[in-house]
Each structure stands twice: as structure tokens, then as C-alpha cells.
Design a protein around this motif. Structure first.
Motif, mmCIF file in Angstrom:
data_model
loop_
_atom_site.group_PDB
_atom_site.id
_atom_site.type_symbol
_atom_site.label_atom_id
_atom_site.label_comp_id
_atom_site.label_asym_id
_atom_site.label_seq_id
_atom_site.Cartn_x
_atom_site.Cartn_y
_atom_site.Cartn_z
ATOM 1 N N CYS A 68 0.848 -1.197 0.000
ATOM 2 C CA CYS A 68 0.000 0.000 0.000
ATOM 3 C C CYS A 68 0.884 1.248 0.000
ATOM 4 O O CYS A 68 1.727 1.421 0.886
ATOM 5 C CB CYS A 68 -0.910 -0.010 1.222
ATOM 6 S SG CYS A 68 -1.955 -1.489 1.338
ATOM 7 N N ASN A 167 -10.424 2.225 1.481
ATOM 8 C CA ASN A 167 -9.353 3.193 1.202
ATOM 9 C C ASN A 167 -9.623 4.141 0.051
ATOM 10 O O ASN A 167 -9.398 5.339 0.164
ATOM 11 C CB ASN A 167 -8.003 2.501 0.988
ATOM 12 C CG ASN A 167 -7.427 1.975 2.277
ATOM 13 O OD1 ASN A 167 -7.615 2.568 3.330
ATOM 14 N ND2 ASN A 167 -6.741 0.846 2.212
ATOM 15 N N THR A 168 -10.076 3.631 -1.077
ATOM 16 C CA THR A 168 -10.331 4.486 -2.236
ATOM 17 C C THR A 168 -11.350 3.797 -3.131
ATOM 18 O O THR A 168 -11.872 2.736 -2.775
ATOM 19 C CB THR A 168 -9.015 4.785 -2.983
ATOM 20 O OG1 THR A 168 -9.231 5.824 -3.942
ATOM 21 C CG2 THR A 168 -8.450 3.554 -3.666
ATOM 22 N N GLU A 170 -12.902 1.682 -6.345
ATOM 23 C CA GLU A 170 -12.442 0.464 -7.026
ATOM 24 C C GLU A 170 -11.553 0.796 -8.219
ATOM 25 O O GLU A 170 -10.537 0.133 -8.460
ATOM 26 C CB GLU A 170 -13.642 -0.377 -7.466
ATOM 27 C CG GLU A 170 -13.262 -1.699 -8.090
ATOM 28 C CD GLU A 170 -14.447 -2.602 -8.338
ATOM 29 O OE1 GLU A 170 -14.238 -3.796 -8.630
ATOM 30 O OE2 GLU A 170 -15.606 -2.122 -8.226
ATOM 31 N N HIS A 173 -8.054 1.987 -6.972
ATOM 32 C CA HIS A 173 -7.315 1.067 -6.105
ATOM 33 C C HIS A 173 -6.016 0.540 -6.723
ATOM 34 O O HIS A 173 -4.994 0.450 -6.020
ATOM 35 C CB HIS A 173 -8.216 -0.110 -5.699
ATOM 36 C CG HIS A 173 -7.582 -1.050 -4.724
ATOM 37 N ND1 HIS A 173 -6.811 -2.124 -5.107
ATOM 38 C CD2 HIS A 173 -7.586 -1.061 -3.370
ATOM 39 C CE1 HIS A 173 -6.365 -2.768 -4.038
ATOM 40 N NE2 HIS A 173 -6.826 -2.141 -2.981
ATOM 41 N N PHE A 182 -9.406 -4.605 -4.554
ATOM 42 C CA PHE A 182 -10.563 -3.957 -3.927
ATOM 43 C C PHE A 182 -11.584 -5.018 -3.520
ATOM 44 O O PHE A 182 -12.160 -4.971 -2.432
ATOM 45 C CB PHE A 182 -11.171 -2.969 -4.924
ATOM 46 C CG PHE A 182 -12.301 -2.139 -4.385
ATOM 47 C CD1 PHE A 182 -12.055 -0.933 -3.752
ATOM 48 C CD2 PHE A 182 -13.629 -2.538 -4.551
ATOM 49 C CE1 PHE A 182 -13.104 -0.143 -3.273
ATOM 50 C CE2 PHE A 182 -14.674 -1.757 -4.088
ATOM 51 C CZ PHE A 182 -14.401 -0.563 -3.446
ATOM 52 N N ARG A 185 -10.983 -6.742 -0.208
ATOM 53 C CA ARG A 185 -11.417 -5.952 0.945
ATOM 54 C C ARG A 185 -12.931 -6.047 1.140
ATOM 55 O O ARG A 185 -13.416 -6.179 2.268
ATOM 56 C CB ARG A 185 -10.965 -4.502 0.785
ATOM 57 C CG ARG A 185 -9.452 -4.336 0.938
ATOM 58 C CD ARG A 185 -8.989 -2.885 0.844
ATOM 59 N NE ARG A 185 -7.577 -2.789 1.191
ATOM 60 C CZ ARG A 185 -7.109 -2.516 2.408
ATOM 61 N NH1 ARG A 185 -7.958 -2.312 3.403
ATOM 62 N NH2 ARG A 185 -5.819 -2.458 2.646
#
Length: 356
Positions: A68, A167-168, A170, A173, A182, A185
Motif C-alpha cells: 500500500c 481506502n479508495t 475500485e 485502487h 478492492f 477488501r
């Protein structure tokens, strides 16, 4: 744009159109207070004037095999952080006691890594049972990717909530991480909910995403039924691909008294919080990492959209003193929330304040 109409729409359970959502993010500074007032209508309906405090424990730091780009604990990071295996149970229990002393209602246990080993999971479950036996704290854990069996074991131990941030969006990502998808997750969050725990999931703003990515992330969180949504604003830690030596130094040396040179102005951050309140009306929205750095003197205004903050420090970056958080909450006319959701007495005055 009539921001109050967006509040009415949100309260009715209707989803904002994409053009309406874009308008929130691109609104003029002259209408920011009107946006906040509209967001506050929604926040007050579901949460009143209560503020929920979370306390974060970095129970296992560094040595993560994931890549990441924002994370100082990843395998590609050269950030100078403390690295250690899972803390002993007495240290986890001591941190839970500290969370109580700081008026937190939720204690968050976080470990680095792709997914917990059986040994780590056993020790986390043991700690959770001990905390539950001695306090009324809500327990949230963030342990990486989970399979069905591990999710069920956490639920059986008494874990209330599991955090796993999307986090962000799709589509964005792949620019942030390549060692998991994605979809990986999302599947973890689905397993968490299937095991009977609530899902905590949010994102990080400021990683080069577009306005549409910010909107898409919120819509994904809405679709998966995330009940707690931490909104982080990127602290670009030196040694990470998204890092900045100058900004990181400003953060650690002066707590960002000198505004960092990023696109995340306080006003931009407030608009993001307003949007997330409109799109996620009943969810607990938490101003998470980067609050002190990017909102700065406008932090109290964030509470008119969000209803939760972390108290004390984050995973590998410092936060402001708990006394400052209490004062901010009290001065803005809000009150703390107990673990069961009921309002507590007004936030404590700073220790240095003179007695009345």
C-alpha cells in the motif's frame, strides 16, 4: 445549489445524484457554512450533539508484506517507524484502561500484516475477552484480510466491530496497492457482517483520486452497509511512495502549525465530510488520520458533519492531546457519548483550567 434540499433528500433515504455530489465537493467558499448547516441537520437527526471517541492501539507494527503506497508499515516503505510483534496481553489491557481514562467508548486493536496468524488471532481473542470482562468498552479490531473461520472466532470472543478500510474507489485502487484487490477488501467486510459483527470501513482522501473517486468510495461504503466510516486525510509520510519529506517534518516538528502544501485545505476536507454525511446519513462518520494536520483551526467545524474522532495518537503519527480534543468538543457545545450510545456529561475541561 440549495443545500437544505440535499439534507431533506438524505433524511428521506434518497441517494444524491452524481451531479449533486459533485456540486458539494466543488461548492464555493462563500457557501461552505450553508453546506455545513445542511449536513448538521442530518447529523443531528441521527446523532444529536453526541461525539463518540475512539482510542487506537497499534498492537503490532511494521513488517507488512503488502505494498500500500500510503502506509509506513508496508514492505516498500523506508519510513523510520518502530517495528515490533504483537504486544503482550498486559500492555493491551493497559491500553484499554487508558482508553477508558480518555473517555473513549470504543477501543480499536490494530495489527499490521496481510492477515492474522492463528497465534496472533488466539492472543487477540484472549485480550478481547479480558477487556470485555472488566469494562464496557466496545471493541473494534483491524487485523487485515479475514476468512469465514477467523471472522467467526472474533465474533465468538466478543468483538463488536471489525475495521477494514476500502481506502479508495475500485477504479483508483490499482494505483494504490497491487498485492490485494478492492474485491478482497469487500469480501472481508461481507464475512464480518455474516459473522454478526458490524463493519467499519472508510478511506483516505488525498491520494491523487478524482472527485468521482471520492463519490464512488462513499457509494461503495453505502452499498456494503458499513456502519462506521473513518475518513482519513493523507499524511504523506516520508519513506512511502505517497510521502513528502517536507510535509512529514512539519507534522512531527510543529504539529502542522505551518500549513502543509497540499490540495487538502481545511475547506476541501469539510466539503468531503459534508458529502459523506449526505451520502451516509445514519452512519457513524469519524474524522480520522490527518484531522489535526489538514483541518487545523477548523477542526470544530468538522463535528457539524461528523460525529466521531480518534482521541490521542494514530498508528504511526501523533495526534493532538486529549485535553485539546475535550476542549474542542465542549467549546462547540457537543457532549461525549458513552459506549452504550447514551450522552455523557459535558467533555471534561483541560486539567490546567482554573476551577469555577
Amino acid at each position: 445549489m440549495d443545500w437544505n434540499k440535499l439534507a431533506v433528500k438524505s433524511l428521506a433515504g434518497e441517494q444524491l445524484t452524481r451531479s449533486e455530489a459533485r456540486a458539494v465537493l466543488s461548492g464555493p467558499d462563500s457557501e461552505l457554512l450553508a453546506q455545513l448547516a445542511a449536513a448538521y441537520r442530518v447529523r443531528r437527526y441521527y446523532w444529536g450533539d453526541r461525539v463518540r471517541l475512539h482510542f487506537l492501539l497499534n498492537a503490532q507494527s511494521g513488517l507488512c508484506p503488502e505494498d500500500c503506497n500510503y502506509c509506513s508499515q508496508s514492505k516498500i516503505s523506508t519510513a523510520e517507524i518502530e517495528k515490533y510483534p504483537l504486544l503482550a496481553q498486559e500492555r493491551i489491557l493497559a491500553a484499554a484502561k487508558q482508553a477508558q481514562n480518555l473517555q473513549a467508548g470504543t477501543f480499536c486493536i490494530v495489527t499490521s500484516g496481510r492477515s492474522p496468524t492463528d497465534s496472533v488471532l488466539d492472543r487477540v481473542c484472549e485480550a478481547v475477552r479480558a477487556i470485555k470482562a472488566n469494562s464496557d468498552l466496545k471493541i473494534c479490531v483491524c487485523l487485515g484480510l479475514l476468512d469465514d473461520e477467523r471472522a467467526k472466532r472474533l465474533a465468538a470472543a466478543g468483538v463488536d466491530r471489525v475495521n477494514h478500510n476500502l481506502n479508495t474507489s475500485e477504479s483508483h485502487h490499482p494505483q494504490i496497492c497491487s498485492t490485494h484487490t478492492f474485491g478482497d477488501r469487500v469480501e472481508t467486510l461481507e464475512r464480518v457482517r455474516a459473522a454478526g459483527m458490524s463493519a467499519c470501513s472508510g478511506g483516505i482522501i488525498g491520494m491523487g483520486e478524482s472527485d468521482d473517486d471520492i463519490i464512488d468510495l462513499a457509494l461503495s461504503l453505502r452499498a456494503i452497509g458499513a456502519e462506521s466510516v473513518p475518513v482519513n486525510f493523507l499524511i504523506p509520510i516520508a519513506g512511502t511512495p505517497l510521502g513528502s519529506e517536507a510535509i512529514a517534518q512539519a507534522v512531527f516538528d510543529s504539529q502542522a502549525i505551518v500549513p502543509p502544501a497540499t490540495e487538502l485545505t481545511p475547506r476541501r476536507c469539510l466539503r468531503v465530510l459534508c458529502l459523506y454525511r449526505f451520502l451516509l446519513p445514519s452512519q457513524e462518520i469519524r474524522i480520522a488520520g490527518g484531522r489535526e494536520v489538514h483541518l487545523r483551526s477548523l477542526q470544530p467545524l468538522g463535528l457539524y458533519a461528523a460525529n466521531s474522532i480518534f482521541v490521542a495518537d494514530y498508528l504511526t503519527t501523533p495526534g493532538q492531546a486529549a485535553e485539546q480534543d475535550w476542549a474542542m468538543i465542549r467549546d462547540a457545545g457537543f457532549m461525549l457519548e458513552a459506549p452504550d450510545g447514551s450522552p455523557l456529561r459535558p467533555a471534561p475541561a483541560p486539567a490546567s483550567a482554573p476551577a469555577n
